[in-house]
Design a protein around this motif. Structure first.
Motif, mmCIF file in Angstrom:
data_model
loop_
_atom_site.group_PDB
_atom_site.id
_atom_site.type_symbol
_atom_site.label_atom_id
_atom_site.label_comp_id
_atom_site.label_asym_id
_atom_site.label_seq_id
_atom_site.Cartn_x
_atom_site.Cartn_y
_atom_site.Cartn_z
ATOM 1 N N ALA A 24 0.795 -1.218 0.091
ATOM 2 C CA ALA A 24 -0.116 0.030 -0.043
ATOM 3 C C ALA A 24 0.882 1.158 -0.083
ATOM 4 O O ALA A 24 0.608 2.372 -0.752
ATOM 5 N N TRP A 25 1.979 1.233 0.955
ATOM 6 C CA TRP A 25 2.693 2.372 0.775
ATOM 7 C C TRP A 25 3.487 2.426 -0.502
ATOM 8 O O TRP A 25 3.419 3.784 -0.951
ATOM 9 N N CYS A 26 3.882 1.549 -1.126
ATOM 10 C CA CYS A 26 4.283 1.621 -2.710
ATOM 11 C C CYS A 26 3.580 2.112 -3.539
ATOM 12 O O CYS A 26 3.706 3.033 -4.358
ATOM 13 N N ALA A 27 2.217 1.723 -3.662
ATOM 14 C CA ALA A 27 1.126 2.280 -4.371
ATOM 15 C C ALA A 27 0.826 3.608 -4.201
ATOM 16 O O ALA A 27 0.639 4.581 -4.921
ATOM 17 N N SER A 28 0.657 4.115 -2.767
ATOM 18 C CA SER A 28 0.343 5.421 -2.280
ATOM 19 C C SER A 28 1.477 6.341 -2.804
ATOM 20 O O SER A 28 1.142 7.582 -3.186
ATOM 21 N N ASN A 29 2.727 5.813 -2.588
ATOM 22 C CA ASN A 29 3.866 6.775 -3.101
ATOM 23 C C ASN A 29 4.520 6.837 -4.432
ATOM 24 O O ASN A 29 5.588 7.122 -4.890
ATOM 25 N N GLY A 30 3.837 5.808 -5.506
ATOM 26 C CA GLY A 30 4.447 5.793 -6.547
ATOM 27 C C GLY A 30 5.532 5.075 -6.839
ATOM 28 O O GLY A 30 6.364 5.189 -7.670
ATOM 29 N N VAL A 31 5.738 3.809 -6.177
ATOM 30 C CA VAL A 31 6.901 2.721 -6.468
ATOM 31 C C VAL A 31 6.164 2.018 -7.218
ATOM 32 O O VAL A 31 5.731 0.843 -7.165
ATOM 33 N N LEU A 32 6.009 2.341 -8.573
ATOM 34 C CA LEU A 32 5.269 1.669 -9.523
ATOM 35 C C LEU A 32 6.115 1.349 -10.903
ATOM 36 O O LEU A 32 7.013 2.146 -11.146
ATOM 37 N N MET A 33 5.862 0.329 -11.586
ATOM 38 C CA MET A 33 6.267 0.104 -13.053
ATOM 39 C C MET A 33 5.094 -0.306 -13.940
ATOM 40 O O MET A 33 3.873 -0.549 -13.345
ATOM 41 N N GLY A 34 5.177 -0.242 -15.055
ATOM 42 C CA GLY A 34 4.230 -0.515 -15.881
ATOM 43 C C GLY A 34 3.789 -1.800 -15.861
ATOM 44 O O GLY A 34 4.614 -3.029 -15.865
ATOM 45 N N ALA A 35 2.617 -2.094 -15.838
ATOM 46 C CA ALA A 35 1.927 -3.516 -15.509
ATOM 47 C C ALA A 35 2.266 -4.602 -16.772
ATOM 48 O O ALA A 35 1.996 -3.949 -18.011
ATOM 49 N N ARG A 36 2.560 -5.859 -16.540
ATOM 50 C CA ARG A 36 2.492 -6.748 -17.616
ATOM 51 C C ARG A 36 1.636 -7.978 -17.492
ATOM 52 O O ARG A 36 1.362 -8.328 -16.552
ATOM 53 N N ASP A 37 1.194 -8.608 -18.727
ATOM 54 C CA ASP A 37 0.378 -9.756 -18.695
ATOM 55 C C ASP A 37 1.244 -10.930 -18.028
ATOM 56 O O ASP A 37 2.448 -10.947 -18.308
ATOM 57 N N SER A 38 0.758 -11.351 -17.033
ATOM 58 C CA SER A 38 1.303 -12.450 -16.347
ATOM 59 C C SER A 38 1.670 -13.685 -17.381
ATOM 60 O O SER A 38 2.814 -14.551 -16.852
ATOM 61 N N GLY A 39 1.008 -13.954 -18.165
ATOM 62 C CA GLY A 39 1.192 -14.929 -19.034
ATOM 63 C C GLY A 39 2.370 -14.766 -20.389
ATOM 64 O O GLY A 39 3.321 -15.169 -20.617
ATOM 65 N N THR A 40 2.009 -13.594 -21.012
ATOM 66 C CA THR A 40 2.748 -13.027 -22.062
ATOM 67 C C THR A 40 3.997 -12.176 -21.598
ATOM 68 O O THR A 40 4.637 -12.129 -22.618
ATOM 69 N N THR A 41 3.870 -11.402 -20.638
ATOM 70 C CA THR A 41 4.975 -10.668 -20.067
ATOM 71 C C THR A 41 4.833 -9.349 -20.863
ATOM 72 O O THR A 41 5.636 -8.408 -20.778
ATOM 73 N N LYS A 42 3.865 -9.058 -21.871
ATOM 74 C CA LYS A 42 3.620 -7.804 -22.792
ATOM 75 C C LYS A 42 2.835 -6.803 -21.903
ATOM 76 O O LYS A 42 2.282 -6.861 -20.848
ATOM 77 N N PRO A 43 3.435 -5.533 -22.021
ATOM 78 C CA PRO A 43 2.540 -4.667 -21.423
ATOM 79 C C PRO A 43 1.272 -4.392 -21.361
ATOM 80 O O PRO A 43 0.603 -4.610 -22.761
#
Length: 529
Positions: A24-43
């Motif tokens: 939650a701290w990471c989400a609230s403070n922007g410790v983020l990366m582009g999400a990828r599909d768990s199967g294909t790893t594509k953004p």
């Protein structure tokens, strides 16, 4: 009294609560990366994010190794610039074997550097339009030894282009301090005592802002000279141009710098690909201002048709052949390199960051010429692992040693970004299949043997790995320096020379590579022991 590790349904354990709080701290403070599909790893999309992978707890790291790594940062800043200043006298020869073995990438980089030098020799309006270089450098180390207490830092590489994760690392340090504060409130008053501050984000932004100020000062001086002659000069708003990859998944770490620059320094940053620079960029300005090579780009946030001037070009792309799929991207790189913008890095700093230069500098006696003293040379050389040339001279002994003991070596190409090095069976197969010339594109490095520690690695709100880990530690240095004389840069040319912060990445002991963006490692912070 209810246990923090109760297994009753509906009751969270202490660890589950900490994972939830940290995520939650990471989400609230922007410790983020582009999400990828768990199967294909594509953004999943340009603006779809997920928490960046992190270690639940700070990583135990020797205080002595932390301090020595920081102590080496400023000397390395100076070494990079002095070697880059001696392109014809030293750097070109150092890179030549790698450029011949890797003609389509390192070879093209060297050809661009040759072009810059030859144009400068012709003089007039073809001379170098900019004589200042910005380095946002990151020297990465791994511990070598049987135990944390007596391990020493050995250099993995010195990054001179796209040294990333300064902003997210700053935040992860703060996240671990937050968790430690909670722990201290729960009865551990010393929880925060050994977590060092990390100023990487604001320090990197300050370096970019200093480069913009230098550009503006240079331009003001040139304009004043033209005003005295009665010439009219058109001015364009100066900006930082961040060179990015299409579909970049690490945009949060990058855009943090954009926001800090504007909020703290009043400097605007725009994001462009190499293709966009080639397609949309153009030179402008009077001949007396950066030789008529101010790099102008349209800014779609301004009035229609408005142009901005690239004061500083900051590469967060351009470090891999994948960033140059066509000749257009190379044209974009050339347009930027020959412009009046301050480059981070320029082509000479970029070439210094090759693995080949790392290997050559480790040869006995070679480093001293770029150091200010014997003690400085001794300090820096103390972090060199065993490094061996391939594809030049008689490399048979090095090849034989690697084939007989593949667990003791790693084969490294002239590449950045993670996932490029070859280990064990892959290394053996490559060494057996390559020609002598092809081997020149690689160096052979002693495999660093780090001590293991227990860690919990979190991705997507859950612990993916709980077991033995190793870490890689990097220190960010900022260097803004002037090329006073291309082959004798011994004068007082330093405009900025700082050590601003660090990055620590943790991975399981079974993982060879170490890139976070490439999916191999987890962001962490040091707990000094």
């Amino acid at each position: 009294m209810m246990s923090g590790h109760s297994s009753k349904a509906g009751i969270r354990t202490n660890i589950e609560h900490t994972v939830e709080t940290a995520s939650a701290w990471c989400a609230s403070n922007g410790v983020l990366m582009g999400a990828r599909d768990s199967g294909t790893t594509k953004p999943l999309g340009i603006h779809v994010y997920e928490p960046a992978p992190f270690s639940l707890e700070p990583t135990p790291f020797p205080r002595s190794a932390f301090e020595s790594s920081y102590k080496m940062a400023k000397p390395f800043n100076g070494v990079v610039h002095r070697a880059a200043s001696r392109y014809e006298g030293w750097l070109r020869a150092a890179v030549k074997t790698a450029a011949e073995g890797d003609a389509d990438f390192t070879g093209k980089m060297m050809a661009l550097a040759d072009e810059v030098v030859q144009m400068d020799k012709r003089g007039g309006l073809e001379k170098r339009a900019q004589n200042v270089a910005l380095g946002i450098l990151r020297s990465d180390y791994m511990l070598h030894g049987n135990a944390i207490d007596d391990a020493i830092p050995l250099q993995v590489e010195l990054n001179t282009i796209a040294s990333s994760f300064g902003c997210l690392s700053t935040k992860v340090s703060k996240m671990h301090k937050h968790l430690s504060t909670l722990a201290s409130l729960a009865g551990n008053p010393d929880a925060r005592a050994d977590l060092p501050d990390n100023g990487a984000a604001e320090g990197i932004a300050a370096g970019l802002a200093s480069a913009v100020k230098e550009y503006k000062d240079q331009r003001k001086e040139a304009v004043s000279a033209m005003d005295a002659q009665g010439d009219l000069v058109t001015s364009y708003p100066p900006v930082v141009v961040m060179v990015i990859q299409p579909g970049e998944t690490n945009s949060v770490d990058q855009r943090d710098l954009e926001f800090i620059l504007l909020e703290k320094h009043g400097v605007k940053l725009i994001r462009r690909t190499l293709n966009e620079i080639a397609s949309l960029g153009q030179y402008g300005g009077a001949d007396g201002i950066f030789c008529g090579r101010e790099l102008l780009l349209p800014d779609d946030t301004l009035a229609s048709g408005s142009m901005v001037a690239a004061a500083t070009i900051y590469y967060r792309a351009g470090y891999t052949p994948d960033d140059y799929p066509t000749s257009v991207e190379w044209e974009g790189r050339k347009l930027a390199e020959h412009s009046g913008a301050i480059k981070c890095p320029d082509i000479f700093y970029h070439l210094f960051g090759t693995k080949k230069v790392q290997q050559v500098l480790a040869e006995p006696g070679l480093l001293r010429q770029f150091c200010t003293s014997d003690s400085e040379a001794s300090l820096l050389s103390s972090c060199f692992a065993g490094l061996h040339a391939l594809g030049e001279g008689d490399d048979s002994a090095a090849v034989k040693a690697a084939l007989e003991n593949p667990a003791g070596y790693v084969l490294k190409p002239q590449r950045e970004g993670g996932g490029n090095n070859l280990y064990s069976d892959e290394m053996v197969a490559e060494l057996k299949s390559m020609s002598y010339k092809e081997r020149g594109a690689f160096i052979l490095m002693q495999r660093i043997m780090p001590p293991a520690f227990s860690g919990k690695l979190v991705r997507g709100g859950r612990i993916l790995y709980d077991g033995d880990c190793v870490c890689e530690f990097g220190v960010f240095g900022i260097s803004l320096r002037r090329y006073d004389n291309q082959e004798d840069d011994s004068g007082d040319n330093t405009l900025m020379d700082e050590v601003v912060g660090h990055i620590l990445r943790t991975k399981s002991v079974d993982t060879d590579e170490g890139g976070v963006a490439a999916g191999y490692a987890f962001l962490s912070s040091p707990r000094l022991v």
